[in-house]
Design an enzyme around this catalytic site. Sequence first.
Site, PDB file in Angstrom:
ATOM      1  N   GLU A 117       0.825  -1.366   0.083  1.00  0.00           N
ATOM      2  CA  GLU A 117      -0.116  -0.068  -0.097  1.00  0.00           C
ATOM      3  C   GLU A 117       0.898   1.269   0.159  1.00  0.00           C
ATOM      4  O   GLU A 117       1.857   1.242   0.634  1.00  0.00           O
ATOM      5  CB  GLU A 117      -1.036  -0.129   1.363  1.00  0.00           C
ATOM      6  N   HIS A 153      -6.276  12.826 -24.613  1.00  0.00           N
ATOM      7  CA  HIS A 153      -6.255  12.291 -26.040  1.00  0.00           C
ATOM      8  C   HIS A 153      -7.438  12.673 -26.723  1.00  0.00           C
ATOM      9  O   HIS A 153      -7.444  12.571 -27.901  1.00  0.00           O
ATOM     10  CB  HIS A 153      -6.294  10.630 -25.731  1.00  0.00           C
ATOM     11  N   LYS A 159      -5.265   5.410 -43.739  1.00  0.00           N
ATOM     12  CA  LYS A 159      -5.136   4.158 -43.363  1.00  0.00           C
ATOM     13  C   LYS A 159      -6.447   3.207 -43.441  1.00  0.00           C
ATOM     14  O   LYS A 159      -7.409   3.606 -43.401  1.00  0.00           O
ATOM     15  CB  LYS A 159      -4.914   4.287 -41.670  1.00  0.00           C
ATOM     16  N   ARG A 183      -7.967   0.132 -40.694  1.00  0.00           N
ATOM     17  CA  ARG A 183      -7.931  -0.682 -39.643  1.00  0.00           C
ATOM     18  C   ARG A 183      -8.659  -1.821 -39.639  1.00  0.00           C
ATOM     19  O   ARG A 183      -9.795  -1.978 -40.073  1.00  0.00           O
ATOM     20  CB  ARG A 183      -8.567   0.116 -38.395  1.00  0.00           C
ATOM     21  N   GLY A 229       4.361   2.214 -32.157  1.00  0.00           N
ATOM     22  CA  GLY A 229       3.971   1.429 -33.622  1.00  0.00           C
ATOM     23  C   GLY A 229       3.630   2.487 -34.483  1.00  0.00           C
ATOM     24  O   GLY A 229       3.896   2.420 -35.511  1.00  0.00           O
TER      25      GLY A 229
HETATM   26  C1  R5P Z   1      -3.989   7.495 -31.801  1.00  0.00           C
HETATM   27  O1  R5P Z   1      -5.108   7.810 -31.985  1.00  0.00           O
HETATM   28  C2  R5P Z   1      -2.767   8.312 -30.846  1.00  0.00           C
HETATM   29  O2  R5P Z   1      -3.050   9.457 -31.280  1.00  0.00           O
HETATM   30  C3  R5P Z   1      -1.515   7.521 -30.851  1.00  0.00           C
HETATM   31  O3  R5P Z   1      -1.159   7.945 -32.557  1.00  0.00           O
HETATM   32  C4  R5P Z   1      -1.324   6.144 -30.964  1.00  0.00           C
HETATM   33  O4  R5P Z   1      -2.515   5.695 -30.266  1.00  0.00           O
HETATM   34  C5  R5P Z   1      -0.152   5.911 -30.214  1.00  0.00           C
HETATM   35  O5  R5P Z   1       0.013   4.637 -29.669  1.00  0.00           O
HETATM   36  P1  R5P Z   1       1.346   3.788 -30.370  1.00  0.00           P
HETATM   37  O6  R5P Z   1       2.591   4.440 -29.861  1.00  0.00           O
HETATM   38  O7  R5P Z   1       1.200   2.520 -29.333  1.00  0.00           O
HETATM   39  O8  R5P Z   1       1.033   3.456 -31.738  1.00  0.00           O
END
Ligand code: R5P
Length: 296
Positions: free
Chosen positions: A36, A127, A188, A190, A222
């Site tokens: 804790e 975000h 892109k 998905r 990524g």
């Molecule tokens: C996407 O909506 C975010 O703005 C980032 O581009 C993304 O999610 C970053 O995550 P990662 O580094 O795992 O690709």
Amino acid sequence: MQIFSGSNSQQLASDLANIYKATLGQIELSEFANHEARIWVKDEKIDKKVVVVQSFAGDPNKAIIEFLLIMDALKRSGAKHITAIIPWMGYCIQDKIFRQGEPLSAKVVTNLIECSKPDKIITVDLHNETIQGFFSLPIVHLSATPVFIDIFKKHNQIECIVAPDRGSLKKTTLIAEALDLPIVFLNKKRDLVTGQVQIVSVDGDITGKKALIMDDFISTGGTLIQTAEYLKSKGAKSITAAITHHLYVEGVEEKLEHSQIDQLLITNTIEPPKPYKHKNIDQEIISIAPLISRHL
Ligand code: R5P
């Protein structure tokens, strides 16, 4: 005014204290044998007006608990007005329910913050901007974009801005207009089952150009690494990435080191667990403290 911080934001708190000519509060952060969190505010006198800085990063769960306990300790010690600076609000990525049975985690974390009763909340590049609406308390939502724009205005070697997806169009247009540069768009797709993203094409001329990618955060790296690779394969001369939050996920620095990224600018909203010196990337950490201090 005293500025206190949890384990994730000690450097940023110290930068803010220097700018604001404030005192750094003394907190002993440790753990009981059963793991804790144990918090002890060591200052004998607590100002009426205090600031708490803590990014919900590193171990976000631990960081949240630390934050809540610090807030409670300060209130019980006489603080009357607390500004909570949460430069990176961990869990803000979980801002939607994607599948039946999932929690709305960003809202849960918002509720926890509000339960600790700060008088004002300051955060940076959530975000999703609409998360501000999850709060009922006053919130200042800052963006690192103007900080990056100022840097590129001074040393402008960029020749085009990359819009990583259609969702980023508003932000990308703002930067492109401020720097008077063209935008290239990435298309892109998905995979709805695996969630994997694949870049299929680019609209705009990238050949021989110095490109800038801006994004809110790096987690696994990524997105950024794949985008940089794609742009270089289409003839981009160099890739600069300007990212607000680096989550310092284990192993990601090494992956970035071997990527096609030439220059990486990140802010210090999150404290790195240990310093990492890149050999192949020109990496710069930009302090967000001057921006935050203007809103204290
Ligand atoms: C996407 O909506 C975010 O703005 C980032 O581009 C993304 O999610 C970053 O995550 P990662 O580094 O795992 O690709």
